[in-house]
Scaffold this motif. Sequence first.
Motif, PDB file in Angstrom:
ATOM      1  N   MET A  61      -1.644  -1.606  -9.655  1.00  0.00           N
ATOM      2  CA  MET A  61      -0.583  -2.502  -9.190  1.00  0.00           C
ATOM      3  C   MET A  61      -0.821  -2.925  -7.742  1.00  0.00           C
ATOM      4  O   MET A  61      -0.610  -4.082  -7.360  1.00  0.00           O
ATOM      5  CB  MET A  61       0.772  -1.801  -9.307  1.00  0.00           C
ATOM      6  CG  MET A  61       1.950  -2.652  -8.841  1.00  0.00           C
ATOM      7  SD  MET A  61       3.474  -1.683  -8.719  1.00  0.00           S
ATOM      8  CE  MET A  61       3.573  -0.976 -10.361  1.00  0.00           C
ATOM      9  N   ALA A 136      12.690  -0.334  -2.825  1.00  0.00           N
ATOM     10  CA  ALA A 136      13.015  -0.816  -4.162  1.00  0.00           C
ATOM     11  C   ALA A 136      14.065  -1.928  -4.102  1.00  0.00           C
ATOM     12  O   ALA A 136      13.970  -2.935  -4.813  1.00  0.00           O
ATOM     13  CB  ALA A 136      13.500   0.345  -5.023  1.00  0.00           C
ATOM     14  N   ARG A 141       6.586  -3.487  -2.468  1.00  0.00           N
ATOM     15  CA  ARG A 141       5.790  -2.580  -3.288  1.00  0.00           C
ATOM     16  C   ARG A 141       5.944  -1.157  -2.738  1.00  0.00           C
ATOM     17  O   ARG A 141       5.916  -0.956  -1.521  1.00  0.00           O
ATOM     18  CB  ARG A 141       4.322  -2.995  -3.274  1.00  0.00           C
ATOM     19  CG  ARG A 141       3.997  -4.131  -4.219  1.00  0.00           C
ATOM     20  CD  ARG A 141       2.532  -4.499  -4.155  1.00  0.00           C
ATOM     21  NE  ARG A 141       2.231  -5.332  -3.000  1.00  0.00           N
ATOM     22  CZ  ARG A 141       0.996  -5.661  -2.626  1.00  0.00           C
ATOM     23  NH1 ARG A 141      -0.045  -5.186  -3.290  1.00  0.00           N
ATOM     24  NH2 ARG A 141       0.798  -6.441  -1.574  1.00  0.00           N
ATOM     25  N   GLU A 157       9.805   6.542 -10.399  1.00  0.00           N
ATOM     26  CA  GLU A 157       9.782   6.163 -11.813  1.00  0.00           C
ATOM     27  C   GLU A 157      10.828   5.105 -12.119  1.00  0.00           C
ATOM     28  O   GLU A 157      10.574   4.171 -12.892  1.00  0.00           O
ATOM     29  CB  GLU A 157       9.989   7.403 -12.678  1.00  0.00           C
ATOM     30  CG  GLU A 157       8.789   8.360 -12.647  1.00  0.00           C
ATOM     31  CD  GLU A 157       9.057   9.660 -13.381  1.00  0.00           C
ATOM     32  OE1 GLU A 157      10.244   9.895 -13.758  1.00  0.00           O
ATOM     33  OE2 GLU A 157       8.105  10.442 -13.576  1.00  0.00           O
ATOM     34  N   ARG A 158      12.006   5.222 -11.500  1.00  0.00           N
ATOM     35  CA  ARG A 158      13.038   4.197 -11.717  1.00  0.00           C
ATOM     36  C   ARG A 158      12.591   2.843 -11.175  1.00  0.00           C
ATOM     37  O   ARG A 158      12.945   1.793 -11.723  1.00  0.00           O
ATOM     38  CB  ARG A 158      14.353   4.624 -11.055  1.00  0.00           C
ATOM     39  CG  ARG A 158      15.054   5.767 -11.761  1.00  0.00           C
ATOM     40  CD  ARG A 158      16.489   5.902 -11.294  1.00  0.00           C
ATOM     41  NE  ARG A 158      16.583   6.274  -9.888  1.00  0.00           N
ATOM     42  CZ  ARG A 158      16.619   7.521  -9.439  1.00  0.00           C
ATOM     43  NH1 ARG A 158      16.542   8.533 -10.299  1.00  0.00           N
ATOM     44  NH2 ARG A 158      16.730   7.766  -8.146  1.00  0.00           N
ATOM     45  N   ALA A 159      11.819   2.870 -10.105  1.00  0.00           N
ATOM     46  CA  ALA A 159      11.333   1.625  -9.500  1.00  0.00           C
ATOM     47  C   ALA A 159      10.025   1.156 -10.124  1.00  0.00           C
ATOM     48  O   ALA A 159       9.477   0.128  -9.710  1.00  0.00           O
ATOM     49  CB  ALA A 159      11.131   1.832  -7.999  1.00  0.00           C
ATOM     50  N   ARG A 160       9.523   1.921 -11.126  1.00  0.00           N
ATOM     51  CA  ARG A 160       8.243   1.627 -11.774  1.00  0.00           C
ATOM     52  C   ARG A 160       7.125   1.529 -10.743  1.00  0.00           C
ATOM     53  O   ARG A 160       6.256   0.648 -10.799  1.00  0.00           O
ATOM     54  CB  ARG A 160       8.334   0.336 -12.598  1.00  0.00           C
ATOM     55  CG  ARG A 160       9.350   0.443 -13.742  1.00  0.00           C
ATOM     56  CD  ARG A 160       9.372  -0.808 -14.572  1.00  0.00           C
ATOM     57  NE  ARG A 160      10.344  -0.689 -15.673  1.00  0.00           N
ATOM     58  CZ  ARG A 160      10.597  -1.642 -16.552  1.00  0.00           C
ATOM     59  NH1 ARG A 160       9.956  -2.812 -16.474  1.00  0.00           N
ATOM     60  NH2 ARG A 160      11.475  -1.446 -17.525  1.00  0.00           N
ATOM     61  N   ALA A 161       7.146   2.454  -9.820  1.00  0.00           N
ATOM     62  CA  ALA A 161       6.156   2.502  -8.742  1.00  0.00           C
ATOM     63  C   ALA A 161       5.238   3.700  -8.948  1.00  0.00           C
ATOM     64  O   ALA A 161       5.644   4.712  -9.533  1.00  0.00           O
ATOM     65  CB  ALA A 161       6.858   2.608  -7.389  1.00  0.00           C
TER      66      ALA A 161
END
Length: 408
Positions: A61, A136, A141, A157-161
């Motif tokens: 990413m 977030a 990023r 994980e909630r931020a898909r980071a």
Amino acid sequence: MAASRDGTAGVHGHRTADESLLDDEQAMLGNDPGGMLRATASAGAQVRESAALAAETDLTMLEDEGRPRAVVVAGIGTAGLTGSILATVAGPRCPVPIIGHRSAGVPGWVGAADVVIAVSASGRSPEALAAADAAARRGARLVAIGNPDSELQAMAERARAPFIQVPRRAPARASLWGLTVPVLFAGRALGLVKLAEADIAETAIRLDADAERCRPGAESFVNPAKALALGLAGSIPIVWGSSPLATVAARRFADTLAANARYPVMAGALGEAGRGRVGLLDGVFGGLAESSRDIFADDEDDDAPGQTRLRLVLMRDGGLNPEDEADEPVAVEERRADAVQTLAERRGVRCDVITAEGGSTLERLASIVAVPDFASLYLALAHGLDPMAVPAISEMKELSNPLPEALS
């Protein structure tokens, strides 16, 4: 042996350092119940382990979205130092500003064009959590680094980071290399640093070698960390770095001397010190104190009450490529370092010099961090202090944290 004292806050130890305490390996280990010596000796293993864990993390990413406008490394204490290390390894030619942020949240200008690296050994420091939350919300990023199964991991994980796990070593100051390597991997994914596998391997090997030289069973006359600790005993240490890399090492040594050995210490860049703080060498703990010292007296008399003196530790780094562009020419840094050594000698202020070695910036940093890390522990043990247990830190947290509403 000096008499031991029990302070009112449960602080055990004695005012005068006792060299004999460093001659008994079993006694030393017994006075280090938290295993700080063992944790410090694991620095090379930390580099290998954290590199393997970082390599397993998907950082595509970061690579796919290209170069950011700026990088903010958010954390406190040892985690905060990783931002300075990233900036140092990236070097003066780095096209992106790398900013360390050591308070809650992120700077007000951070937005979608930026990257935030939130670092916390425990995975629950308020500063890192607030930074991750702010990143977030603002669309920046995010990369999170810390203890697995922690609140920081859940937030990433909630931020898909991406989240790079670092096995917990308490206290956080024992996790410098475990935290640093993942930050460097994130910087590499962003195209900001060149970090070859050989650099990581050679850094780990050097840390292993220094751990062997500084092992508890090695006597003071062959153990550079014990020798440095005994030289600093009873003094007011001043630690100056001749270059940006050496200044990072100087500030790390100041942190460990304060936290492990409870010594007051001043640290910073030699270039800045030369504009004013070098005058300390002339002061009441420097040249004035040395001019009144009996040259025929035993060195042990220096520890007598009222005889506290400065002890200068100079971190020197000639650089890898003197021809490269830098904030300041290497020749200028070297002349300045020579000058301060001469000034100290003229005033009778004792000076220890630690010189960087190695074929990469990371290895050179390791070469001037490892021995001082051990020295801070041996200085604590020479005073009969447990280098891990710092009652004032626990009390500070208790006194500064708000009481639960039910108790207020």
